[in-house]
Design a protein around this motif. Structure first.
Motif, PDB file in Angstrom:
ATOM      1  N   UNK A   1      14.392 -35.969 -19.376  1.00 21.34           N
ATOM      2  CA  UNK A   1      15.565 -35.386 -20.014  1.00 21.34           C
ATOM      3  C   UNK A   1      15.300 -35.033 -21.481  1.00 21.34           C
ATOM      4  N   UNK A   2      14.129 -35.400 -21.981  1.00 19.58           N
ATOM      5  CA  UNK A   2      13.778 -35.076 -23.363  1.00 19.58           C
ATOM      6  C   UNK A   2      13.508 -33.576 -23.501  1.00 19.58           C
ATOM      7  N   UNK A   3      13.975 -32.971 -24.578  1.00 20.78           N
ATOM      8  CA  UNK A   3      13.687 -31.547 -24.786  1.00 20.78           C
ATOM      9  C   UNK A   3      12.189 -31.255 -24.918  1.00 20.78           C
ATOM     10  N   UNK A   4      11.401 -32.266 -25.304  1.00 21.76           N
ATOM     11  CA  UNK A   4       9.958 -32.069 -25.438  1.00 21.76           C
ATOM     12  C   UNK A   4       9.307 -31.761 -24.094  1.00 21.76           C
ATOM     13  N   UNK A   5       9.800 -32.370 -23.027  1.00 16.33           N
ATOM     14  CA  UNK A   5       9.217 -32.160 -21.698  1.00 16.33           C
ATOM     15  C   UNK A   5       9.404 -30.714 -21.264  1.00 16.33           C
ATOM     16  N   UNK A   6      10.605 -30.198 -21.367  1.00 15.40           N
ATOM     17  CA  UNK A   6      10.876 -28.830 -20.948  1.00 15.40           C
ATOM     18  C   UNK A   6      10.130 -27.836 -21.830  1.00 15.40           C
ATOM     19  N   UNK A   7      10.125 -28.060 -23.127  1.00 17.10           N
ATOM     20  CA  UNK A   7       9.404 -27.171 -24.035  1.00 17.10           C
ATOM     21  C   UNK A   7       7.920 -27.145 -23.697  1.00 17.10           C
ATOM     22  N   UNK A   8       7.337 -28.304 -23.462  1.00 14.44           N
ATOM     23  CA  UNK A   8       5.924 -28.392 -23.110  1.00 14.44           C
ATOM     24  C   UNK A   8       5.650 -27.667 -21.795  1.00 14.44           C
ATOM     25  N   UNK A   9       6.501 -27.885 -20.810  1.00 14.81           N
ATOM     26  CA  UNK A   9       6.338 -27.238 -19.508  1.00 14.81           C
ATOM     27  C   UNK A   9       6.385 -25.715 -19.657  1.00 14.81           C
ATOM     28  N   UNK A  10       7.343 -25.213 -20.400  1.00 13.54           N
ATOM     29  CA  UNK A  10       7.466 -23.768 -20.601  1.00 13.54           C
ATOM     30  C   UNK A  10       6.223 -23.196 -21.281  1.00 13.54           C
ATOM     31  N   UNK A  11       5.714 -23.885 -22.292  1.00 14.45           N
ATOM     32  CA  UNK A  11       4.519 -23.406 -23.002  1.00 14.45           C
ATOM     33  C   UNK A  11       3.277 -23.468 -22.116  1.00 14.45           C
ATOM     34  N   UNK A  12       3.136 -24.537 -21.360  1.00 11.17           N
ATOM     35  CA  UNK A  12       1.968 -24.679 -20.482  1.00 11.17           C
ATOM     36  C   UNK A  12       1.961 -23.621 -19.385  1.00 11.17           C
ATOM     37  N   UNK A  13       3.125 -23.324 -18.822  1.00 15.12           N
ATOM     38  CA  UNK A  13       3.185 -22.288 -17.787  1.00 15.12           C
ATOM     39  C   UNK A  13       2.818 -20.927 -18.367  1.00 15.12           C
ATOM     40  N   UNK A  14       3.312 -20.613 -19.560  1.00 14.50           N
ATOM     41  CA  UNK A  14       2.947 -19.336 -20.190  1.00 14.50           C
ATOM     42  C   UNK A  14       1.442 -19.280 -20.454  1.00 14.50           C
ATOM     43  N   UNK A  15       0.872 -20.385 -20.906  1.00 17.98           N
ATOM     44  CA  UNK A  15      -0.568 -20.425 -21.172  1.00 17.98           C
ATOM     45  C   UNK A  15      -1.363 -20.227 -19.883  1.00 17.98           C
ATOM     46  N   UNK A  16      -0.970 -20.902 -18.827  1.00 21.18           N
ATOM     47  CA  UNK A  16      -1.667 -20.766 -17.541  1.00 21.18           C
ATOM     48  C   UNK A  16      -1.581 -19.330 -17.035  1.00 21.18           C
ATOM     49  N   UNK A  17      -0.392 -18.765 -17.081  1.00 21.60           N
ATOM     50  CA  UNK A  17      -0.233 -17.396 -16.605  1.00 21.60           C
ATOM     51  C   UNK A  17      -1.047 -16.429 -17.462  1.00 21.60           C
ATOM     52  N   UNK A  18      -1.185 -16.719 -18.754  1.00 19.95           N
ATOM     53  CA  UNK A  18      -2.000 -15.848 -19.610  1.00 19.95           C
ATOM     54  C   UNK A  18      -3.474 -15.924 -19.209  1.00 19.95           C
TER      55      UNK A  18
ATOM     56  N   UNK B   1      -3.786 -13.631 -16.274  1.00 22.98           N
ATOM     57  CA  UNK B   1      -3.752 -12.243 -16.759  1.00 22.98           C
ATOM     58  C   UNK B   1      -5.105 -11.866 -17.363  1.00 22.98           C
ATOM     59  N   UNK B   2      -5.668 -12.752 -18.182  1.00 22.36           N
ATOM     60  CA  UNK B   2      -6.972 -12.488 -18.778  1.00 22.36           C
ATOM     61  C   UNK B   2      -8.039 -12.364 -17.704  1.00 22.36           C
ATOM     62  N   UNK B   3      -7.981 -13.228 -16.714  1.00 19.10           N
ATOM     63  CA  UNK B   3      -8.980 -13.182 -15.638  1.00 19.10           C
ATOM     64  C   UNK B   3      -8.947 -11.836 -14.918  1.00 19.10           C
ATOM     65  N   UNK B   4      -7.760 -11.396 -14.504  1.00 21.46           N
ATOM     66  CA  UNK B   4      -7.715 -10.159 -13.716  1.00 21.46           C
ATOM     67  C   UNK B   4      -8.031  -8.921 -14.553  1.00 21.46           C
ATOM     68  N   UNK B   5      -7.761  -8.975 -15.861  1.00 21.76           N
ATOM     69  CA  UNK B   5      -8.053  -7.801 -16.681  1.00 21.76           C
ATOM     70  C   UNK B   5      -9.505  -7.743 -17.130  1.00 21.76           C
ATOM     71  N   UNK B   6     -10.257  -8.815 -16.931  1.00 17.55           N
ATOM     72  CA  UNK B   6     -11.673  -8.824 -17.325  1.00 17.55           C
ATOM     73  C   UNK B   6     -12.597  -8.820 -16.113  1.00 17.55           C
ATOM     74  N   UNK B   7     -12.030  -8.556 -14.932  1.00 20.71           N
ATOM     75  CA  UNK B   7     -12.826  -8.424 -13.711  1.00 20.71           C
ATOM     76  C   UNK B   7     -12.437  -7.113 -13.044  1.00 20.71           C
TER      77      UNK B   7
END
Length: 192
Positions: free
Chosen positions: A5-22, A25-31
């Motif tokens: 329920x801590x705001x840190x958990x949700x913020x971290x999750x949102x940032x990690x998902x964006x990083x993973x998806x990036x 994106x980098x993988x498919x654009x460099x292959x």
């Protein structure tokens, strides 16, 4: 560690998902298509498998998280032209070594569509939603042997568990395969 329920958990999750998806994106654009469809040898899955498997499982598991149907359908298959129209979770390596992507630009569009939908949804989450139980104990047999069942708390698999296991951790696992396979086709890794 803060509770879910801590705001840190949700913020971290949102940032990690964006990083993973990036990373994806980098993988498919460099292959190119020759990289992702490269056949190394028997027993070694092509990059096409790892890309499609993760993305299609991500798309399908979104329904478990939100109740919204997957994006993948016959129209997407006719555009992307996967050699095997199956994420391969219940298939053998011998079957899935034949996975290939037909139209790489269409695949990249499918990937962006799936990730855009996930990012928009995660941005609207309330931290109190993270404790909602998706699959209560006792788990059905099809779930009992999964990684997410190992991560589950006493009540069952929560929304946080689902996002972490089905999207984030699963994505990292297959990104590791992609980074290793990039070396087999003469490309480098993307992170240090």
């Amino acid at each position: 560690m803060p509770d879910s329920s801590s705001p840190l958990v949700l913020d971290s999750l949102q940032r990690r998902m964006k990083a993973l998806e990036s990373l994806y994106e980098q993988a498919v654009t460099t292959m190119d298509l020759s990289h992702v469809n490269h056949f190394e040898r028997e027993g070694v899955l092509p990059i096409a498998f790892s890309l499609y498997h993760y993305l299609n499982m991500h798309d399908a598991s979104f329904m478990m998280l939100t109740g919204v149907a997957p994006i993948w359908n016959a129209e997407w298959q006719s555009r992307v032209q996967m050699a095997i129209d199956d994420h391969g979770k219940h298939r053998t390596v011998d079957e899935m070594i034949h996975q290939r992507i037909g139209d790489y630009d269409a695949f990249k569009e499918y990937q962006r569509t799936v990730f855009d939908r996930t990012e928009a949804w995660i941005a609207t989450l309330d931290r109190d939603d993270l404790d909602r139980v998706l699959i209560p104990r006792p788990f059905p047999e099809v779930v009992a042997s999964t990684y997410s069942a190992r991560c589950a708390g006493p009540d069952g698999i929560t929304l946080l568990d689902g996002i972490e296991c089905w999207h984030y951790q699963h994505g990292l696992r297959h990104m590791g395969e992609i980074e290793l396979a990039r070396g087999l086709v003469g490309l480098g890794g993307m992170t240090s």
